[in-house]
Design a protein around this motif. Structure first.
Motif, PDB file in Angstrom:
ATOM      1  N   ASP A 184      59.280  -3.514 -11.049  1.00 35.51           N
ATOM      2  CA  ASP A 184      59.797  -3.848 -12.425  1.00 35.51           C
ATOM      3  C   ASP A 184      58.854  -2.952 -13.140  1.00 35.51           C
ATOM      4  OD1 ASP A 184      61.488  -6.946 -12.130  1.00 35.51           O
ATOM      5  OD2 ASP A 184      62.217  -4.802 -11.629  1.00 35.51           O
ATOM      6  N   GLU A 185      57.469  -3.162 -12.963  1.00 35.76           N
ATOM      7  CA  GLU A 185      56.648  -2.628 -13.875  1.00 35.76           C
ATOM      8  C   GLU A 185      56.551  -1.018 -13.986  1.00 35.76           C
ATOM      9  OE1 GLU A 185      52.839  -5.778 -14.062  1.00 35.76           O
ATOM     10  OE2 GLU A 185      53.114  -4.683 -12.160  1.00 35.76           O
ATOM     11  N   LEU A 186      56.893  -0.668 -12.720  1.00 35.21           N
ATOM     12  CA  LEU A 186      56.998   1.016 -12.913  1.00 35.21           C
ATOM     13  C   LEU A 186      58.222   1.410 -13.852  1.00 35.21           C
ATOM     14  CD1 LEU A 186      56.662   2.010  -9.237  1.00 35.21           C
ATOM     15  CD2 LEU A 186      54.886   2.225 -10.895  1.00 35.21           C
ATOM     16  N   HIS A 187      59.287   0.705 -13.648  1.00 36.05           N
ATOM     17  CA  HIS A 187      60.487   0.988 -14.708  1.00 36.05           C
ATOM     18  C   HIS A 187      60.004   0.781 -15.988  1.00 36.05           C
ATOM     19  CE1 HIS A 187      63.538   2.019 -12.055  1.00 36.05           C
ATOM     20  NE2 HIS A 187      63.140   1.321 -11.111  1.00 36.05           N
ATOM     21  N   ALA A 188      59.186  -0.415 -16.299  1.00 37.37           N
ATOM     22  CA  ALA A 188      58.760  -0.743 -17.877  1.00 37.37           C
ATOM     23  C   ALA A 188      57.845   0.307 -18.161  1.00 37.37           C
ATOM     24  CB  ALA A 188      58.048  -2.055 -17.670  1.00 37.37           C
ATOM     25  N   TYR A 189      57.070   0.792 -17.385  1.00 34.64           N
ATOM     26  CA  TYR A 189      56.226   1.976 -17.895  1.00 34.64           C
ATOM     27  C   TYR A 189      56.870   3.379 -18.037  1.00 34.64           C
ATOM     28  CZ  TYR A 189      52.389   5.688 -16.906  1.00 34.64           C
ATOM     29  OH  TYR A 189      51.742   6.705 -17.148  1.00 34.64           O
ATOM     30  N   ILE A 190      57.997   3.598 -17.450  1.00 35.57           N
ATOM     31  CA  ILE A 190      58.798   4.832 -17.833  1.00 35.57           C
ATOM     32  C   ILE A 190      59.440   4.593 -19.117  1.00 35.57           C
ATOM     33  CG2 ILE A 190      60.877   6.045 -17.061  1.00 35.57           C
ATOM     34  CD1 ILE A 190      60.007   5.708 -14.155  1.00 35.57           C
ATOM     35  N   GLN A 232      65.518  -9.623  -0.940  1.00 32.48           N
ATOM     36  CA  GLN A 232      65.936 -10.615  -1.829  1.00 32.48           C
ATOM     37  C   GLN A 232      66.079 -11.650  -0.887  1.00 32.48           C
ATOM     38  OE1 GLN A 232      69.016  -8.112  -3.563  1.00 32.48           O
ATOM     39  NE2 GLN A 232      67.902  -7.781  -5.571  1.00 32.48           N
ATOM     40  N   SER A 233      66.796 -11.472   0.050  1.00 29.74           N
ATOM     41  CA  SER A 233      67.466 -12.652   0.931  1.00 29.74           C
ATOM     42  C   SER A 233      66.029 -13.307   1.539  1.00 29.74           C
ATOM     43  CB  SER A 233      68.234 -12.162   2.263  1.00 29.74           C
ATOM     44  OG  SER A 233      69.530 -11.546   1.694  1.00 29.74           O
ATOM     45  N   PHE A 234      65.198 -12.191   1.980  1.00 29.80           N
ATOM     46  CA  PHE A 234      63.740 -12.970   2.411  1.00 29.80           C
ATOM     47  C   PHE A 234      63.108 -13.892   1.405  1.00 29.80           C
ATOM     48  CE2 PHE A 234      59.423 -12.997   3.677  1.00 29.80           C
ATOM     49  CZ  PHE A 234      59.462 -12.657   4.989  1.00 29.80           C
ATOM     50  N   THR A 235      63.015 -13.087   0.049  1.00 32.30           N
ATOM     51  CA  THR A 235      62.298 -13.862  -0.691  1.00 32.30           C
ATOM     52  C   THR A 235      63.141 -15.243  -1.257  1.00 32.30           C
ATOM     53  OG1 THR A 235      61.644 -11.773  -1.808  1.00 32.30           O
ATOM     54  CG2 THR A 235      61.539 -13.646  -3.116  1.00 32.30           C
ATOM     55  N   LEU A 236      64.304 -15.327  -1.332  1.00 30.07           N
ATOM     56  CA  LEU A 236      65.110 -16.277  -1.558  1.00 30.07           C
ATOM     57  C   LEU A 236      64.850 -17.561  -0.445  1.00 30.07           C
ATOM     58  CD1 LEU A 236      68.514 -15.161  -2.828  1.00 30.07           C
ATOM     59  CD2 LEU A 236      66.870 -16.033  -4.219  1.00 30.07           C
ATOM     60  N   ASP A 237      64.765 -17.189   0.802  1.00 26.80           N
ATOM     61  CA  ASP A 237      64.413 -18.062   1.759  1.00 26.80           C
ATOM     62  C   ASP A 237      62.996 -18.781   1.670  1.00 26.80           C
ATOM     63  OD1 ASP A 237      66.789 -17.499   3.168  1.00 26.80           O
ATOM     64  OD2 ASP A 237      65.680 -16.354   4.269  1.00 26.80           O
ATOM     65  N   ARG A 284      57.039  -6.918  -5.026  1.00 24.57           N
ATOM     66  CA  ARG A 284      58.207  -7.217  -5.825  1.00 24.57           C
ATOM     67  C   ARG A 284      58.359  -8.571  -6.392  1.00 24.57           C
ATOM     68  NH1 ARG A 284      62.509  -3.178  -2.664  1.00 24.57           N
ATOM     69  NH2 ARG A 284      60.951  -1.575  -2.332  1.00 24.57           N
ATOM     70  N   TYR A 285      58.641  -8.564  -7.653  1.00 25.14           N
ATOM     71  CA  TYR A 285      58.614  -9.993  -8.468  1.00 25.14           C
ATOM     72  C   TYR A 285      60.119 -10.506  -8.274  1.00 25.14           C
ATOM     73  CZ  TYR A 285      58.062 -13.353 -11.952  1.00 25.14           C
ATOM     74  OH  TYR A 285      58.241 -14.512 -12.591  1.00 25.14           O
ATOM     75  N   ALA A 286      60.341 -11.730  -8.054  1.00 26.59           N
ATOM     76  CA  ALA A 286      61.454 -12.215  -8.495  1.00 26.59           C
ATOM     77  C   ALA A 286      61.421 -13.706  -9.116  1.00 26.59           C
ATOM     78  CB  ALA A 286      62.136 -12.629  -7.043  1.00 26.59           C
ATOM     79  N   ALA A 287      62.313 -14.108 -10.001  1.00 28.47           N
ATOM     80  CA  ALA A 287      62.101 -15.354 -10.712  1.00 28.47           C
ATOM     81  C   ALA A 287      63.528 -16.155 -10.531  1.00 28.47           C
ATOM     82  CB  ALA A 287      61.923 -15.159 -12.107  1.00 28.47           C
ATOM     83  N   GLN A 288      63.607 -17.475 -10.424  1.00 24.13           N
ATOM     84  CA  GLN A 288      64.736 -18.241 -10.245  1.00 24.13           C
ATOM     85  C   GLN A 288      64.377 -19.695 -11.027  1.00 24.13           C
ATOM     86  OE1 GLN A 288      66.224 -19.608  -6.619  1.00 24.13           O
ATOM     87  NE2 GLN A 288      67.925 -18.364  -6.741  1.00 24.13           N
ATOM     88  N   GLY A 289      65.182 -19.998 -11.931  1.00 21.93           N
ATOM     89  CA  GLY A 289      64.799 -21.374 -12.612  1.00 21.93           C
ATOM     90  C   GLY A 289      63.249 -21.223 -13.159  1.00 21.93           C
ATOM     91  N   PHE A 306      56.667 -10.730  -3.319  1.00 18.82           N
ATOM     92  CA  PHE A 306      57.211 -10.241  -2.060  1.00 18.82           C
ATOM     93  C   PHE A 306      56.366  -8.848  -1.921  1.00 18.82           C
ATOM     94  CE2 PHE A 306      59.144  -7.222   0.600  1.00 18.82           C
ATOM     95  CZ  PHE A 306      59.367  -7.975   1.906  1.00 18.82           C
ATOM     96  N   TRP A 307      55.859  -8.783  -0.538  1.00 13.73           N
ATOM     97  CA  TRP A 307      55.310  -7.559   0.071  1.00 13.73           C
ATOM     98  C   TRP A 307      55.668  -7.558   1.455  1.00 13.73           C
ATOM     99  CZ3 TRP A 307      51.944 -11.097  -1.597  1.00 13.73           C
ATOM    100  CH2 TRP A 307      50.770 -11.722  -0.314  1.00 13.73           C
ATOM    101  N   ALA A 308      55.437  -6.463   2.193  1.00 15.07           N
ATOM    102  CA  ALA A 308      55.533  -6.496   3.535  1.00 15.07           C
ATOM    103  C   ALA A 308      54.294  -5.583   4.226  1.00 15.07           C
ATOM    104  CB  ALA A 308      56.825  -6.223   4.030  1.00 15.07           C
ATOM    105  N   ASP A 309      53.626  -5.800   5.081  1.00 17.13           N
ATOM    106  CA  ASP A 309      52.700  -5.092   5.775  1.00 17.13           C
ATOM    107  C   ASP A 309      52.889  -5.139   7.341  1.00 17.13           C
ATOM    108  OD1 ASP A 309      50.699  -2.964   5.836  1.00 17.13           O
ATOM    109  OD2 ASP A 309      49.264  -4.495   5.467  1.00 17.13           O
ATOM    110  N   ARG A 310      52.797  -4.179   8.253  1.00 18.76           N
ATOM    111  CA  ARG A 310      52.726  -4.136   9.559  1.00 18.76           C
ATOM    112  C   ARG A 310      53.723  -5.020  10.178  1.00 18.76           C
ATOM    113  NH1 ARG A 310      47.483  -4.784   7.450  1.00 18.76           N
ATOM    114  NH2 ARG A 310      46.106  -2.965   7.930  1.00 18.76           N
ATOM    115  N   GLY A 311      54.883  -4.884   9.656  1.00 13.81           N
ATOM    116  CA  GLY A 311      55.968  -5.864  10.262  1.00 13.81           C
ATOM    117  C   GLY A 311      56.104  -7.207   9.832  1.00 13.81           C
ATOM    118  N   VAL A 312      55.328  -7.710   8.933  1.00 11.07           N
ATOM    119  CA  VAL A 312      55.248  -9.191   8.367  1.00 11.07           C
ATOM    120  C   VAL A 312      55.469  -9.148   6.782  1.00 11.07           C
ATOM    121  CG1 VAL A 312      54.206 -11.223   8.398  1.00 11.07           C
ATOM    122  CG2 VAL A 312      53.890  -9.695  10.345  1.00 11.07           C
TER     123      VAL A 312
END
Length: 256
Positions: A11-17, A114-119, A210-215, A221-227
């Motif tokens: 989102d910040e990259l898009h805001a930068y553009i 997104q599903s991972f983050t919601l969980d 990657r940022y997400a907001a709910q309420g 979220f981020w991922a590294d080395r399969g986790v």
């Protein structure tokens, strides 16, 4: 002083553009792009795509909406948001990386990220309100907690030290994840503010947060080395980013 190690969200990259990024973050984003050629190339491709879109659609962007398309006097979004949605959607198709991204509110099925983050956010909401039983293993048994979760999850689980951010480890528990077990760690400040760190095997592979907001809650979220990792907390994004950065740095230092 700019820091190229401070993770930058998509989102910040898009805001930068779009020239909508807060002035105090521009230096960090530019430092990040200088140190991450892949992201810099993505930004260049988005800018080139925006130029193509402007050339193709500027002439029709200001045309009146045909009567047959008006529904309950819906207002058109500002042009830059329309371009952002189109560009982001095209980038998602062009990239073809298997990790979907919902473009500026466009309706679509949740991506794996997104599903991972919601969980993770669901688990956060479920347990942060608990007073007597928020965790299975208390924070004063840190060594046992890390060893137990590492054995059950199949990767090295470490409970980051977050005292510098004013947080102490409440403890942790084992949870079901998207494709196997998930580790869940909870931290608390002196004022009762709680943050959680959820981790599980993930299909995605991106150290870009990657940022997400709910309420009233937010997550990174981020991922590294399969986790995959999700740090969840309140709606204060700066505070959340501070905590996530501390977790990220320690995970990277310890090799995941």
């Amino acid at each position: 002083m700019t820091n190229p190690r401070i993770p930058v969200t998509e989102d910040e990259l898009h805001a930068y553009i779009d020239n909508e990024l807060p002035a105090e973050r521009r230096g960090d984003v530019e430092a990040w792009l200088a140190a991450h050629p892949d992201d810099a190339e993505r930004v260049r491709s988005w800018l080139a795509m925006a130029d193509v879109l402007h050339a193709r659609y500027d002439s029709v962007a200001d045309e009146a909406v045909p009567k047959r398309l008006e529904i309950e006097q819906l207002e058109r979004q500002p042009r830059k948001l329309v371009y952002g949605a189109i560009a982001a959607t095209l980038v998602a198709f062009i990239a073809g990386g298997g990790v979907g991204w919902i473009a500026h509110g466009a309706a679509a099925a949740p991506s794996p990220v997104q599903s991972f983050t919601l969980d993770a956010m669901d688990a956060h909401r479920l347990y942060v309100v608990e007073v007597r039983h928020p965790v299975e293993v208390p924070g004063n048994e840190r060594a046992h907690l890390q060893a137990w979760l590492t054995k059950r999850c199949g990767w090295e689980v470490r409970a980051p030290e977050l005292a510098a951010a004013g947080l102490k480890l409440v403890g942790g528990r084992l949870l079901p994840g998207p494709t196997g077990p998930a580790s869940f760690l909870m931290y608390e400040s002196a004022s009762g503010e709680r943050f959680t760190v959820y981790a599980s095997k993930a299909q995605a592979e991106t150290t870009q947060m990657r940022y997400a907001a709910q309420g009233n809650e937010g997550a990174l979220f981020w991922a590294d080395r399969g986790v995959g990792y999700v740090v969840s907390g309140g709606s204060d994004r700066n505070r959340l980013t501070q905590i996530a950065q501390a977790v990220y740095d320690q995970m990277e230092k310890n090799g995941g």
